[in-house]
Scaffold this motif. Structure first.
Motif, PDB file in Angstrom:
ATOM      1  N   MET A  91       0.804  -1.214   0.000  1.00 53.74           N
ATOM      2  CA  MET A  91       0.000   0.000   0.000  1.00 53.74           C
ATOM      3  C   MET A  91       0.844   1.275   0.000  1.00 53.74           C
ATOM      4  SD  MET A  91      -2.752   1.756   0.023  1.00 53.74           S
ATOM      5  CE  MET A  91      -4.038   0.534   0.156  1.00 53.74           C
ATOM      6  N   PHE A  92       1.832   1.361   0.898  1.00 55.57           N
ATOM      7  CA  PHE A  92       2.609   2.592   0.995  1.00 55.57           C
ATOM      8  C   PHE A  92       3.424   2.847  -0.270  1.00 55.57           C
ATOM      9  CE2 PHE A  92       2.025   1.885   5.639  1.00 55.57           C
ATOM     10  CZ  PHE A  92       1.374   3.082   5.904  1.00 55.57           C
ATOM     11  N   THR A  93       3.917   1.789  -0.902  1.00 53.17           N
ATOM     12  CA  THR A  93       4.656   1.948  -2.159  1.00 53.17           C
ATOM     13  C   THR A  93       3.740   2.510  -3.234  1.00 53.17           C
ATOM     14  OG1 THR A  93       6.097   0.083  -1.615  1.00 53.17           O
ATOM     15  CG2 THR A  93       6.008   0.753  -3.925  1.00 53.17           C
ATOM     16  N   HIS A  94       2.526   1.970  -3.285  1.00 53.99           N
ATOM     17  CA  HIS A  94       1.579   2.442  -4.289  1.00 53.99           C
ATOM     18  C   HIS A  94       1.187   3.890  -4.042  1.00 53.99           C
ATOM     19  CE1 HIS A  94      -2.261   2.934  -6.426  1.00 53.99           C
ATOM     20  NE2 HIS A  94      -1.738   2.092  -7.281  1.00 53.99           N
ATOM     21  N   ILE A  95       0.923   4.251  -2.794  1.00 57.43           N
ATOM     22  CA  ILE A  95       0.548   5.631  -2.477  1.00 57.43           C
ATOM     23  C   ILE A  95       1.670   6.595  -2.850  1.00 57.43           C
ATOM     24  CG2 ILE A  95       0.087   7.227  -0.575  1.00 57.43           C
ATOM     25  CD1 ILE A  95      -1.522   5.042   0.762  1.00 57.43           C
ATOM     26  N   PHE A  96       2.920   6.202  -2.570  1.00 54.86           N
ATOM     27  CA  PHE A  96       4.069   7.048  -2.906  1.00 54.86           C
ATOM     28  C   PHE A  96       4.116   7.310  -4.413  1.00 54.86           C
ATOM     29  CE2 PHE A  96       8.553   7.556  -4.110  1.00 54.86           C
ATOM     30  CZ  PHE A  96       8.893   8.652  -3.323  1.00 54.86           C
ATOM     31  N   ARG A  97       3.903   6.258  -5.200  1.00 60.08           N
ATOM     32  CA  ARG A  97       3.897   6.423  -6.658  1.00 60.08           C
ATOM     33  C   ARG A  97       2.729   7.296  -7.103  1.00 60.08           C
ATOM     34  NH1 ARG A  97       5.209   0.692  -9.712  1.00 60.08           N
ATOM     35  NH2 ARG A  97       7.292   0.320  -8.841  1.00 60.08           N
ATOM     36  N   PHE A  98       1.577   7.038  -6.513  1.00 62.20           N
ATOM     37  CA  PHE A  98       0.371   7.744  -6.926  1.00 62.20           C
ATOM     38  C   PHE A  98       0.476   9.241  -6.652  1.00 62.20           C
ATOM     39  CE2 PHE A  98      -3.921   9.342  -5.957  1.00 62.20           C
ATOM     40  CZ  PHE A  98      -4.507   9.145  -7.193  1.00 62.20           C
ATOM     41  N   LEU A  99       1.019   9.601  -5.489  1.00 66.16           N
ATOM     42  CA  LEU A  99       1.113  11.012  -5.129  1.00 66.16           C
ATOM     43  C   LEU A  99       2.043  11.792  -6.053  1.00 66.16           C
ATOM     44  CD1 LEU A  99       1.194  10.820  -1.220  1.00 66.16           C
ATOM     45  CD2 LEU A  99      -0.702  11.512  -2.692  1.00 66.16           C
ATOM     46  N   GLY A 100       2.902  11.082  -6.775  1.00 59.68           N
ATOM     47  CA  GLY A 100       3.806  11.749  -7.699  1.00 59.68           C
ATOM     48  C   GLY A 100       3.232  11.959  -9.086  1.00 59.68           C
ATOM     49  N   LEU A 101       2.023  11.473  -9.316  1.00 58.71           N
ATOM     50  CA  LEU A 101       1.415  11.587 -10.642  1.00 58.71           C
ATOM     51  C   LEU A 101       0.891  12.993 -10.908  1.00 58.71           C
ATOM     52  CD1 LEU A 101      -0.648   8.268 -10.823  1.00 58.71           C
ATOM     53  CD2 LEU A 101       1.588   8.733 -11.851  1.00 58.71           C
ATOM     54  N   ARG A 102       0.816  13.336 -12.182  1.00 60.97           N
ATOM     55  CA  ARG A 102       0.256  14.616 -12.611  1.00 60.97           C
ATOM     56  C   ARG A 102      -0.896  14.357 -13.587  1.00 60.97           C
ATOM     57  NH1 ARG A 102       2.700  15.539  -8.918  1.00 60.97           N
ATOM     58  NH2 ARG A 102       4.389  17.038  -8.524  1.00 60.97           N
ATOM     59  N   GLY A 103      -1.880  15.221 -13.531  1.00 60.87           N
ATOM     60  CA  GLY A 103      -2.979  15.134 -14.485  1.00 60.87           C
ATOM     61  C   GLY A 103      -3.850  13.904 -14.336  1.00 60.87           C
ATOM     62  N   VAL A 104      -4.116  13.489 -13.097  1.00 57.33           N
ATOM     63  CA  VAL A 104      -4.985  12.329 -12.883  1.00 57.33           C
ATOM     64  C   VAL A 104      -6.438  12.747 -13.125  1.00 57.33           C
ATOM     65  CG1 VAL A 104      -5.780  10.583 -11.250  1.00 57.33           C
ATOM     66  CG2 VAL A 104      -3.396  11.364 -11.188  1.00 57.33           C
ATOM     67  N   HIS A 105      -7.110  11.995 -13.969  1.00 59.06           N
ATOM     68  CA  HIS A 105      -8.494  12.313 -14.308  1.00 59.06           C
ATOM     69  C   HIS A 105      -9.364  11.075 -14.156  1.00 59.06           C
ATOM     70  CE1 HIS A 105     -11.786  14.528 -16.162  1.00 59.06           C
ATOM     71  NE2 HIS A 105     -12.057  13.440 -16.858  1.00 59.06           N
ATOM     72  N   ALA A 106     -10.467  11.225 -13.435  1.00 59.33           N
ATOM     73  CA  ALA A 106     -11.432  10.142 -13.267  1.00 59.33           C
ATOM     74  C   ALA A 106     -12.660  10.438 -14.110  1.00 59.33           C
ATOM     75  CB  ALA A 106     -11.828  10.005 -11.803  1.00 59.33           C
ATOM     76  N   GLU A 107     -13.083   9.454 -14.860  1.00 59.99           N
ATOM     77  CA  GLU A 107     -14.296   9.573 -15.665  1.00 59.99           C
ATOM     78  C   GLU A 107     -15.291   8.552 -15.124  1.00 59.99           C
ATOM     79  OE1 GLU A 107     -15.430   9.994 -20.407  1.00 59.99           O
ATOM     80  OE2 GLU A 107     -13.667   8.854 -19.809  1.00 59.99           O
TER      81      GLU A 107
END
Length: 206
Positions: free
Chosen positions: A149-165
């Motif tokens: 979980m923590f590895t995934h959150i770390f990667r996710f927080l570094g993303l740009r332009g996340v869009h949910a449809e």
């Protein structure tokens, strides 16, 4: 990191909403759109961060294979309905980063059908900005698979332009099966979600 959301259709005002389940972000996205109650497996309480998130979202937790679990799920759904809130659950039973939906579990679906409330299909899709680079994908960085979980959150927080449809079906599922044939009903429910997944509409960020 900023997240934008585009909505197609309307969040159901009552009854149950069933959707695909790629990531824990699904809970945040749906809870942002409309007050609702989630029903999920009790094992999530043991997952760092996610357990706290789902508990704070007012989730009804059920323990698979334990006596009385179905009754607790049913009671939670009835309580939500009495409060005027729609119930949300993910029939795949786990997060699934693949594009193809897993077979739907029929237990919670049967409980929702027995409540004689409408069941509406939904579908969530995520995209990320090109500035993240060609080696960064939704499947590995937004959807949650086997990473800690923590590895995934770390990667996710570094993303740009996340869009949910988010897609909502225009009307509840018209089941031809009943609770005595819940496996068939689960197939019908899965097909309703797949129908939304196959829609291809241009994204307009609101």
């Amino acid at each position: 990191m900023g997240i934008t959301i585009t909505v197609h259709g309307s969040f159901p005002e009552h009854g149950s909403l069933i959707t695909n389940h790629q990531t824990y972000l699904d809970i945040v996205t749906l809870a942002t759109l409309h007050p609702c109650v989630f029903v999920s497996k009790a094992e999530l309480l043991k997952v760092p961060v996610l357990g706290w998130m789902t508990k704070m979202a007012g989730t009804v937790f059920v323990e698979r294979g334990r006596g009385g679990s179905a009754l607790r799920a049913s009671a939670g759904m009835k309580s939500a309905s009495a409060s005027g809130l729609p119930v949300v659950f993910f029939p795949e039973g786990t997060t699934n980063p693949a594009s193809e939906l897993l077979p739907f579990h029929s237990g919670l679906l049967a409980q929702a059908m027995a409540a004689d409330e409408p069941i509406t299909a939904g579908y969530l899709r995520y995209t990320i900005g090109a500035e993240n680079g060609p080696d960064v994908s939704v499947a590995e960085n937004v959807a949650w698979g086997d990473l800690p979980m923590f590895t995934h959150i770390f990667r996710f927080l570094g993303l740009r332009g996340v869009h949910a449809e988010v897609f909502f079906a225009p009307s509840p599922i018209a089941f031809t099966s009943d609770t005595l044939h819940r496996k068939e009903a689960a197939v019908e429910a899965r097909n309703a979600v797949i129908a939304l997944a196959e829609q291809r509409r241009p994204i307009e960020v609101l």
